[in-house]
Design a protein around this motif. Structure first.
Motif, PDB file in Angstrom:
ATOM      1  N   VAL A  14      12.226   4.113  35.678  1.00 50.85           N
ATOM      2  CA  VAL A  14      11.029   5.327  35.883  1.00 50.85           C
ATOM      3  C   VAL A  14      11.764   5.061  37.979  1.00 50.85           C
ATOM      4  O   VAL A  14      11.812   5.744  38.475  1.00 50.85           O
ATOM      5  N   PHE A  15      11.282   3.807  38.043  1.00 50.01           N
ATOM      6  CA  PHE A  15      11.117   3.688  39.590  1.00 50.01           C
ATOM      7  C   PHE A  15      12.603   4.112  40.551  1.00 50.01           C
ATOM      8  O   PHE A  15      12.590   4.643  41.345  1.00 50.01           O
ATOM      9  N   ILE A  16      13.300   3.854  39.092  1.00 53.37           N
ATOM     10  CA  ILE A  16      14.881   4.249  39.806  1.00 53.37           C
ATOM     11  C   ILE A  16      15.525   5.544  39.732  1.00 53.37           C
ATOM     12  O   ILE A  16      15.678   6.279  40.868  1.00 53.37           O
ATOM     13  N   LEU A  17      14.712   6.587  38.776  1.00 52.18           N
ATOM     14  CA  LEU A  17      14.980   7.701  38.795  1.00 52.18           C
ATOM     15  C   LEU A  17      13.769   8.821  40.044  1.00 52.18           C
ATOM     16  O   LEU A  17      14.106   9.555  40.402  1.00 52.18           O
ATOM     17  N   VAL A  18      12.754   7.690  39.892  1.00 54.68           N
ATOM     18  CA  VAL A  18      11.619   8.578  41.198  1.00 54.68           C
ATOM     19  C   VAL A  18      12.910   8.477  42.497  1.00 54.68           C
ATOM     20  O   VAL A  18      12.665   8.989  43.649  1.00 54.68           O
ATOM     21  N   ILE A  19      13.373   7.491  42.420  1.00 54.15           N
ATOM     22  CA  ILE A  19      14.293   6.992  44.554  1.00 54.15           C
ATOM     23  C   ILE A  19      15.228   7.818  44.541  1.00 54.15           C
ATOM     24  O   ILE A  19      15.444   8.461  45.477  1.00 54.15           O
ATOM     25  N   ILE A  20      16.159   8.094  43.293  1.00 51.95           N
ATOM     26  CA  ILE A  20      16.962   8.998  43.127  1.00 51.95           C
ATOM     27  C   ILE A  20      16.466  10.270  42.991  1.00 51.95           C
ATOM     28  O   ILE A  20      17.449  11.432  44.109  1.00 51.95           O
ATOM     29  N   ILE A  21      15.478  10.499  42.405  1.00 49.28           N
ATOM     30  CA  ILE A  21      15.126  12.019  42.991  1.00 49.28           C
ATOM     31  C   ILE A  21      14.626  12.407  44.045  1.00 49.28           C
ATOM     32  O   ILE A  21      14.859  13.505  44.511  1.00 49.28           O
ATOM     33  N   THR A  22      13.837  11.501  44.720  1.00 44.48           N
ATOM     34  CA  THR A  22      13.137  11.394  46.106  1.00 44.48           C
ATOM     35  C   THR A  22      14.589  11.628  47.525  1.00 44.48           C
ATOM     36  O   THR A  22      14.681  12.214  47.781  1.00 44.48           O
ATOM     37  N   PHE A  23      15.611  10.613  47.293  1.00 42.05           N
ATOM     38  CA  PHE A  23      16.567  10.976  47.835  1.00 42.05           C
ATOM     39  C   PHE A  23      17.333  12.207  47.452  1.00 42.05           C
ATOM     40  O   PHE A  23      18.019  12.842  48.558  1.00 42.05           O
TER      41      PHE A  23
END
Length: 518
Positions: A14-23
Motif C-alpha cells: 500500500v505504501f509503494i502504491l501511494v508513493i507511485i500514485i503521488t509521484f
C-alpha cells in the motif's frame, strides 16, 4: 489492509502504491506546464519526462529533433525539470543582451553549493558576478595575453617533443583526443593555478590525479543528479544541506595546494616575471587596457567596465581558478580535436593554411601577435567551431513569469540556446553540414545573421576566456602544421560519430595520421 472489504494488501505494498500514485500526480502537474503557457513541447512520458528520447538520441540530437519538429521555441523535460530550447535570433538578443538585467543568471535548476557561488561562471547573485567579471576580465586583454602566450608556447614545445618521441618511422597514428586533453590540462593548470603540471611528468602526480578526477565529472556517475532531474523540488533539500555534486575530495586537495601557492605569491609580492591568470586575480590593478567584451554583443558595455571596488578573496581566487579548469579543459581540447580532424580531411585547406604560415610566420614560434595575421586559419577555426561548437548549449534562468516577443515563459525554468542546433539550421546556414570556411571570409562574415553563431556564448556572460582559448587553439594548429602533415588514419569515421553527452565528443577518440615534415 482491507480494500473495500474485497482484498487485503500488505502495508508495504500500500505504501509503494501511494508513493507511485503521488509521484504520478506530481509529474502530471509538472508536465502540464508548457500547455498552460501555450508553448509547443515534446510530449513527456509519465514519471520520466524526456529521458527516453535523450537516451535514444543523446542531448544534442534531441535538441535538434525538438527544434526541427516543433519550431524555434520548444519545451522539453529533462526528467521532470522543464527547459525551453530557443533558436529565434531576435528573442535570443532580447533575453541574452537587451534584457540581460532581467535574465542575469545561468540556469539554477540544480543546487549550487556555497563554494561555487564565489565563481564568475556559476554565481547566482548579479552583484557578485559583476564584481568578479570586472575583476577577472583584465586578465584576458591583448596586453595580458601577449605576456601569457609563453605558457602556451612552452607546453606546445613539450607536446611536439612527446609526439616526435613516439615516431618509429616517418608516420605516426595517434589519438588526438589524449594529446589535446593532456596539452590543455597542462596549459590551464599553469595559467590558472600557477602549477607546471606537465602531464608526462610524475613530479605532481597526486595533484594531476586529483585534477583528472575532478574533470571526469558526469551525470551518469552521480545518482543525486539523476534524482534532481526526476524530483526538481529536492533542490530545496540539497540547498538546506549545501550538497556539492562535484568531487569534494579533489576540490579540497586542489584548494589546499592553491592556498600554498597564493601564500607564496603574496609573500613574493607582485613579481613582474609572473604572468598568469592566477597572479592577475591576486593583484588589484587599475588597468585601462582593452576589454574582452564585444560591443556588438553587449549593448550596455560601459556597465561591465566599471572598476572593481576590492580585491578578490583567497576563496574567490581558488574557486575561480578551479572553474577555469572546467571551462578551459574540455572546451578548448574539443575545438582542437575537430579542427585537426577537418585539417586531415581537407588537404587543400591544410596546404593553404600551411602556405600562409610559411609566408607570415615561417619557422618562428607562434605567438599572440603573429597568429592574428593568419586569415585562412581564422576562417577555418570559425567553421570548425560552427559544426562542432566547444560549448553546445548556453542558458539563462527565468526567475519570474516573463513575456518576450510572442512568447510567455513560466518562472523557474531554464531558457536554453542549443548551440549545436542553432549552428545547423538551414535558414541561417545554407547546406549546414557542408564544411565551408569561406562562410567566415571578410566578404561573407557580414552576411551572417547576428545571434546565430555563438561558439563561446552570447552577451555579457559570454566566455570570459574566449580570447585565451582561441590563442591556444591557433598556436597549437600552427605548431602542428609547422612540424607535421595531418592525414586521416585508416578506418577514420567520416563524419565522426558523436557521444550522446552534452559535450561534442567523438566516439572512440580521433585517430589521425601524422607525417613528419622534412
Amino acid at each position: 489492509m482491507d480494500i473495500l472489504g474485497i482484498i487485503t494488501l500488505p502495508g508495504w505494498l500500500v505504501f509503494i502504491l501511494v508513493i507511485i500514485i503521488t509521484f504520478y500526480f506530481y509529474t502530471a502537474r509538472k508536465h502540464s506546464l508548457f500547455k498552460r503557457y501555450g508553448i509547443p513541447a515534446i510530449t513527456p512520458k509519465p514519471f520520466i519526462g524526456g529521458f527516453p528520447l535523450l537516451s535514444k538520441k543523446g542531448v544534442m540530437q534531441c535538441e535538434y529533433y525538438a527544434t526541427m519538429t516543433h519550431g524555434k521555441c520548444v519545451g522539453f523535460f529533462f526528467g521532470n525539470m522543464p527547459t525551453v530550447f530557443l533558436t529565434d535570433p531576435e528573442i535570443i538578443r532580447e533575453i541574452f543582451v537587451k534584457q540581460f538585467h532581467k535574465f542575469p543568471s545561468r540556469s539554477q535548476a540544480l543546487h549550487i553549493s556555497t563554494f561555487w557561488e564565489k565563481t564568475i561562471l556559476l554565481t547566482t547573485k548579479y552583484d557578485t558576478w559583476h564584481f568578479l567579471r570586472t575583476t577577472i576580465s583584465p586578465a584576458f586583454t591583448s596586453r595580458k595575453l601577449r605576456k601569457m602566450d609563453s605558457i602556451v608556447e612552452s607546453n606546445l614545445n613539450r607536446m611536439i617533443k612527446q609526439l616526435n618521441d613516439k615516431f618509429e618511422n616517418t608516420e605516426l597514428i595517434i589519438d588526438m583526443v589524449s594529446v589535446f586533453q593532456g596539452l590543455t590540462m597542462d596549459v590551464i593548470c599553469q595559467a590558472a593555478m600557477g602549477v607546471k603540471l606537465d602531464s608526462s611528468n610524475d613530479a605532481n602526480n597526486e595533484l594531476r590525479r586529483q585534477v583528472s578526477g575532478l574533470l571526469s565529472w558526469s551525470i551518469e556517475k552521480n545518482p543525486l543528479l539523476l534524482l534532481s532531474f526526476l524530483i526538481p523540488d529536492l533542490k530545496k533539500v540539497f540547498k538546506l544541506f549545501d550538497i556539492d555534486f562535484n568531487n569534494t575530495k579533489a576540490i579540497k586537495y586542489i584548494g589546499q595546494c592553491m592556498e600554498e601557492i597564493i601564500k607564496e605569491r603574496k609573500e613574493q609580492g607582485n613579481a613582474d616575471d609572473v604572468q598568469d591568470i592566477l597572479q592577475l586575480m591576486i593583484n588589484k590593478e587599475d588597468d585601462n587596457d582593452d576589454s574582452t567584451v564585444d560591443p556588438k554583443d553587449v549593448e550596455d558595455e560601459q556597465s561591465l567596465l566599471e572598476k572593481p571596488h576590492r580585491n578578490m578573496t583567497d576563496d574567490e581566487v581558488i574557486a575561480n581558478a578551479i572553474v577555469f579548469l572546467f571551462a578551459g579543459y574540455d572546451t578548448t581540447s574539443t575545438a582542437m580535436i575537430f579542427t585537426s580532424y577537418f585539417l586531415a580531411i581537407h588537404q587543400d585547406w591544410q596546404e593553404k593554411i600551411r602556405q600562409e604560415i610559411n609566408d607570415k610566420i615561417g619557422d618562428k614560434e607562434p605567438n599572440y601577435d603573429n597568429i592574428q595575421e593568419l586569415a585562412n586559419l581564422e576562417m577555418f577555426v570559425s567553421e570548425s567551431m560552427r559544426i562542432y561548437p566547444p560549448v553546445t548549449r548556453v542558458n539563462r534562468q527565468n526567475e519570474q513569469d516573463s513575456q518576450v516577443g510572442q512568447y510567455n515563459f513560466p518562472k523557474n525554468i531554464s531558457i536554453t540556446i542549443p548551440v549545436f542546433t542553432l549552428h545547423r539550421l538551414p535558414e541561417f546556414w545554407p547546406e549546414p553540414e557542408k564544411f565551408d570556411p569561406l562562410r567566415f571570409s571578410s566578404e561573407n562574415k557580414a552576411k551572417i545573421l547576428p545571434y546565430t553563431y555563438c561558439p563561446f556564448g552570447i552577451g555579457p556572460r559570454n566566455c570570459v576566456g574566449l580570447r585565451f582559448a582561441k590563442m591556444e587553439l591557433k598556436m597549437t594548429m600552427v605548431k602542428l602544421l609547422q612540424n607535421f602533415q595531418i592525414k586521416p588514419s585508416p578506418g577514420l569515421s567520416i563524419p565522426p560519430k558523436l557521444d550522446k553527452h552534452v559535450f561534442c565528443r567523438p566516439i572512440g577518440g580521433m585517430k589521425l595520421l601524422l607525417e613528419k615534415r622534412v
